[in-house]
Design an enzyme around this catalytic site. Sequence first.
Site, PDB file in Angstrom:
ATOM      1  N   ARG A 245      45.911  41.630  55.325  1.00  0.00           N
ATOM      2  CA  ARG A 245      46.203  42.092  54.263  1.00  0.00           C
ATOM      3  C   ARG A 245      45.045  43.301  53.678  1.00  0.00           C
ATOM      4  NH1 ARG A 245      43.571  42.432  48.749  1.00  0.00           N
ATOM      5  NH2 ARG A 245      45.613  43.591  47.860  1.00  0.00           N
ATOM      6  N   GLY A 247      43.055  45.159  50.866  1.00  0.00           N
ATOM      7  CA  GLY A 247      43.092  46.132  49.259  1.00  0.00           C
ATOM      8  C   GLY A 247      42.257  46.979  49.666  1.00  0.00           C
ATOM      9  N   ASP A 248      41.613  47.549  48.261  1.00  0.00           N
ATOM     10  CA  ASP A 248      40.947  49.215  47.950  1.00  0.00           C
ATOM     11  C   ASP A 248      39.763  48.223  48.371  1.00  0.00           C
ATOM     12  OD1 ASP A 248      41.202  46.604  45.739  1.00  0.00           O
ATOM     13  OD2 ASP A 248      40.178  48.638  44.274  1.00  0.00           O
ATOM     14  N   THR A 268      38.156  47.115  40.454  1.00  0.00           N
ATOM     15  CA  THR A 268      38.692  46.068  40.592  1.00  0.00           C
ATOM     16  C   THR A 268      40.195  45.800  40.497  1.00  0.00           C
ATOM     17  OG1 THR A 268      37.752  45.033  38.182  1.00  0.00           O
ATOM     18  CG2 THR A 268      36.914  45.198  39.869  1.00  0.00           C
ATOM     19  N   GLY A 269      40.380  44.611  40.854  1.00  0.00           N
ATOM     20  CA  GLY A 269      42.398  44.543  40.181  1.00  0.00           C
ATOM     21  C   GLY A 269      43.303  44.740  40.693  1.00  0.00           C
ATOM     22  N   GLY A 271      45.019  45.826  43.462  1.00  0.00           N
ATOM     23  CA  GLY A 271      44.379  46.714  44.974  1.00  0.00           C
ATOM     24  C   GLY A 271      45.173  47.904  45.732  1.00  0.00           C
TER      25      GLY A 271
HETATM   26  N1  GLY Z   1      40.829  44.795  43.920  1.00  0.00           N
HETATM   27  C1  GLY Z   1      40.558  43.296  45.292  1.00  0.00           C
HETATM   28  C2  GLY Z   1      41.737  43.805  46.388  1.00  0.00           C
HETATM   29  O1  GLY Z   1      43.131  43.720  44.928  1.00  0.00           O
HETATM   30  O2  GLY Z   1      41.910  43.249  46.497  1.00  0.00           O
END
Ligand code: GLY
Length: 365
Positions: A245, A247-248, A268-269, A271
């Site tokens: 996986r 993320g952002d 952050t948060g 993603g």
């Molecule tokens: N913001 C980090 C993630 O969702 O991986």
Amino acid sequence: MTLGMTRRVFLGRSLWLSAGAVMSDRLNLFRLQHTNGKRSSQRGSATPMMITSHSNDTGRRALEAAWEDLAAGGSALDAVEKATNIIEVDPEDWSVGYGGLPNERGVVQLDACIMDGRTYSAGSVASLENIKNPSSVARLVMERTDHVMLVGPGALEFAKSWGFPEENLLTEKARQQWLKWREDHSARDDWGPPDHLKERGLSDARVDEPAAETYGTVNVLAVDTNGDVAGITSTSGLSYKIPGRIGDSPIIGAGLYVDNEVGAAGATGRGEDVIKSCASYYIVMRMRDGRTPQEACDDALQMIASRYRAVGLDYLPGEKFVAINKAGEFGCSQTSGARPPRMTVTNQSGLSVYEGRSAFPTESG
Ligand code: GLY
């Protein structure tokens, strides 16, 4: 809207942990020549500043260490890398680099990206294993390839070719959290004590605190004395994620965006929502339209909520956004929470913790 008051809460001296030790002398020489050559003709008179989304002691140490260079005329790019490297090697941080919480198989997979406003360049790595400073690998992708993103085994091979050592990133503390998560997250699998003992209360089932979980990430953004802007986002990503996986955080425009004429933003948060909304790009474009960093961060959260409302869902993903502009302003917003979100700021007034805004405040958080 106006920016909130800054609060000075930190004292103490800085400590610089040299992540550059993993890079070859040749690379350092290249950087030195590159930096001197490009910048000597561009000396400007902008007011430098730097922020990180971290408001803990490591965030303070990271900014203190990098600020010395930034204030002395160093580049924003070098400063964000130096600060991020310090945060990435903090073993107590479950959300970034070494000590980050692993995926569902117990493997730490890191995501990071970097963007240099001065040259409109970007680099990123995703699902990178065994390398403590993914942001420095992202910088090499940016500077020493014609690509923006390397993933998984390719990213690892690339890092090793530049002399980064392979290291075990799973600390004992993080491994214990993962073991707890594996046993506790479902009653419908076979992890944990045998049923015949569990049901009779004869097992040593873990009944203490649930395993730590995080979407945590770090953003570091800076403007240097030339008015050049740079940023990094680095993370171990969603804890216990499905292997692979992403993320952002390694995605330019989602977890980070830099525009040398405007400023920079980071996320952050959750993603998945930051990817769908291209949130960092959105924030920077709002600032380009004249919004302050605080207003632009608020706007992004409202935008995400409105997208869910438009499809009939009352859903608020947990996000925190940070932003800076070239006028020396900064902002920070989160979706909800009993306490305002915090970030650490350093500029010519000193180092402080800034409290931003919750877009949808709740009593309980
Ligand atoms: N913001 C980090 C993630 O969702 O991986």
